[in-house]
Write an enzyme that holds these catalytic residues in place. Sequence first.
Site, PDB file in Angstrom:
ATOM      1  N   TYR A 135       0.823  -1.206   0.000  1.00 10.98           N
ATOM      2  CA  TYR A 135       0.000   0.000   0.000  1.00 10.98           C
ATOM      3  C   TYR A 135       0.862   1.262   0.000  1.00 10.98           C
ATOM      4  O   TYR A 135       0.408   2.323  -0.443  1.00 10.98           O
ATOM      5  CB  TYR A 135      -0.901   0.041   1.244  1.00 10.98           C
ATOM      6  CG  TYR A 135      -2.226  -0.670   1.096  1.00 10.98           C
ATOM      7  CD1 TYR A 135      -2.278  -2.011   0.745  1.00 10.98           C
ATOM      8  CD2 TYR A 135      -3.412   0.003   1.312  1.00 10.98           C
ATOM      9  CE1 TYR A 135      -3.493  -2.664   0.633  1.00 10.98           C
ATOM     10  CE2 TYR A 135      -4.633  -0.642   1.202  1.00 10.98           C
ATOM     11  CZ  TYR A 135      -4.670  -1.974   0.860  1.00 10.98           C
ATOM     12  OH  TYR A 135      -5.873  -2.604   0.753  1.00 10.98           O
ATOM     13  N   LYS A 185       3.363 -15.273   2.256  1.00 11.49           N
ATOM     14  CA  LYS A 185       3.565 -16.004   1.001  1.00 11.49           C
ATOM     15  C   LYS A 185       5.070 -16.263   0.875  1.00 11.49           C
ATOM     16  O   LYS A 185       5.717 -15.893  -0.107  1.00 11.49           O
ATOM     17  CB  LYS A 185       2.998 -15.174  -0.171  1.00 11.49           C
ATOM     18  CG  LYS A 185       2.931 -15.901  -1.501  1.00 11.49           C
ATOM     19  CD  LYS A 185       1.938 -17.036  -1.560  1.00 11.49           C
ATOM     20  CE  LYS A 185       2.035 -17.777  -2.878  1.00 11.49           C
ATOM     21  NZ  LYS A 185       1.214 -19.009  -2.916  1.00 11.49           N
ATOM     22  N   ASP A 217      -2.730 -18.250   0.345  1.00 11.35           N
ATOM     23  CA  ASP A 217      -3.719 -18.961  -0.480  1.00 11.35           C
ATOM     24  C   ASP A 217      -4.413 -20.043   0.347  1.00 11.35           C
ATOM     25  O   ASP A 217      -5.633 -20.214   0.302  1.00 11.35           O
ATOM     26  CB  ASP A 217      -3.089 -19.532  -1.762  1.00 11.35           C
ATOM     27  CG  ASP A 217      -1.787 -20.287  -1.522  1.00 11.35           C
ATOM     28  OD1 ASP A 217      -1.239 -20.227  -0.394  1.00 11.35           O
ATOM     29  OD2 ASP A 217      -1.310 -20.956  -2.464  1.00 11.35           O
ATOM     30  N   ASP A 241      -6.297  -7.041   4.083  1.00  8.03           N
ATOM     31  CA  ASP A 241      -7.433  -6.406   3.420  1.00  8.03           C
ATOM     32  C   ASP A 241      -8.323  -7.480   2.801  1.00  8.03           C
ATOM     33  O   ASP A 241      -9.545  -7.493   2.987  1.00  8.03           O
ATOM     34  CB  ASP A 241      -6.918  -5.446   2.337  1.00  8.03           C
ATOM     35  CG  ASP A 241      -8.059  -4.770   1.587  1.00  8.03           C
ATOM     36  OD1 ASP A 241      -9.010  -4.315   2.258  1.00  8.03           O
ATOM     37  OD2 ASP A 241      -8.010  -4.715   0.346  1.00  8.03           O
ATOM     38  N   ASP A 245     -12.197  -9.170   4.395  1.00  9.98           N
ATOM     39  CA  ASP A 245     -13.487  -9.182   3.681  1.00  9.98           C
ATOM     40  C   ASP A 245     -14.024 -10.612   3.612  1.00  9.98           C
ATOM     41  O   ASP A 245     -15.219 -10.850   3.781  1.00  9.98           O
ATOM     42  CB  ASP A 245     -13.332  -8.641   2.245  1.00  9.98           C
ATOM     43  CG  ASP A 245     -13.598  -7.143   2.156  1.00  9.98           C
ATOM     44  OD1 ASP A 245     -13.311  -6.435   3.133  1.00  9.98           O
ATOM     45  OD2 ASP A 245     -14.085  -6.688   1.095  1.00  9.98           O
TER      46      ASP A 245
HETATM   47  C1  IPM Z   1     -10.402  -1.372   4.053  1.00 13.05           C
HETATM   48  C2  IPM Z   1     -10.671  -0.727   2.721  1.00 13.05           C
HETATM   49  C3  IPM Z   1      -9.537   0.231   2.397  1.00 13.05           C
HETATM   50  C4  IPM Z   1      -8.252  -0.567   2.323  1.00 13.05           C
HETATM   51  C5  IPM Z   1      -9.744   1.064   1.105  1.00 13.05           C
HETATM   52  C6  IPM Z   1     -11.037   1.839   1.134  1.00 13.05           C
HETATM   53  C7  IPM Z   1      -8.583   1.981   0.839  1.00 13.05           C
HETATM   54  O1  IPM Z   1     -10.849  -1.694   1.748  1.00 13.05           O
HETATM   55  O2  IPM Z   1     -10.281  -0.636   5.054  1.00 13.05           O
HETATM   56  O3  IPM Z   1     -10.331  -2.600   4.110  1.00 13.05           O
HETATM   57  O4  IPM Z   1      -7.937  -1.163   1.267  1.00 13.05           O
HETATM   58  O5  IPM Z   1      -7.550  -0.617   3.321  1.00 13.05           O
HETATM   59 MG    MG Z   2     -10.888  -3.685   2.483  1.00  9.38          MG
END
Ligand code: IPM
Ligand code: MG
Length: 352
Positions: A135, A185, A217, A241, A245
């Site tokens: 990032y 990884k 993975d 990240d 999710d």
């Molecule tokens: C998160 C989001 C952010 C990230 C984006 C909005 C920049 O997806 O907080 O997980 O990638 O960190």
């Molecule tokens: Mg995110």
Amino acid sequence: MCSSDLIGPEITAVARQLLDAVSLRHGFSLRYDEQPMGGAAIEATGEPLPQSTLEACRASDAVLLAAIGSPQYDSLPREQRPESGLLALRSGLGLFANLRPVKIIPALAAASTLKPEVIEGVDLLVVRELTGGVYFGTPKGRVEADGHVRAFNTMAYSDFEIDRIARVGFDLAQQRGGRLCSVDKANVLDVSQLWRDRVEAIAVDYPGVALSHMYVDNAAMQLVRAPRQFDVILTSNLFGDILSDEAAMLTGSIGMLPSASLGAEGPGLFEPIHGSAPDIAGQDLANPMAMVLSAAMLLRIGLKQEAAAADLEAAVERTLAGGFRTGDLMAEGCTQLGCRAMGDQLLAALEG
Ligand code: IPM
Ligand code: MG
């Protein structure tokens, strides 16, 4: 408190209503300083993180942020987009540790796309490194050469960045189930090999924590195959990240997951992990629960108001147990509510 984009104001209003009520109940008062951030700041000042917002955040005890981002800004140069403002805020406040707890609420066991017997009892914590890795790595950019366009980023970590996030992971594992799984990884990436070496080195100070390593993975697969095996997952910025999710879906909706971002000193930042949901914005359809649970984390970690935090969490559980759902979690036999009505229901559960 930062004003934010699309569903941001809707879920912020609910969180604020609950924060007011719970602080009154517990005999303390909160002072809010609302500052623009993301798209809201682009509209007001032309940049996604005005210096005045960063300074106001630094001067506060804790920062609450809803979602930022909107497709309307996708064509702006990257440094002017809302997401860049968020990265600058995380980095500007030194928030290298991002905690994303994933706990199955019993009333929602049927809401997941996974079988109830797979997700039952899941209680894990993703500890994501937040101010380094791909990032933030340099060099990065886009060049044209030999008739081709080439774009690149750099995934880099220094030993001290890995050491400090590893310590956060080990400390939390020690307070929880005593198991830490570091995800990397290392079979392919040099940066991951350093990650693994440093985590091993830090482990020496934590003999009571059972450390394991997993390739990312495989971790993605194990999260949906047998998620109960995890206690604390320690991982880098990009992997965290993606995995957070994925882990969110164990709970049935990304609209349920809060997060806390912490540094060595100064205020923490508390935000739901979901985005700004352009598809439902402005229609009173958003699920405010991740935001309310983020406010609970703010009370517990940021303001040391444990009892008030627990009250907010109990209000969420009670509301769900009462069969109230926003559209993302709607199931047969439940009562569907919009964002505002859900806020009222949470308030009733808090006061009831
Ligand atoms: C998160 C989001 C952010 C990230 C984006 C909005 C920049 O997806 O907080 O997980 O990638 O960190
Ligand atoms: Mg995110």
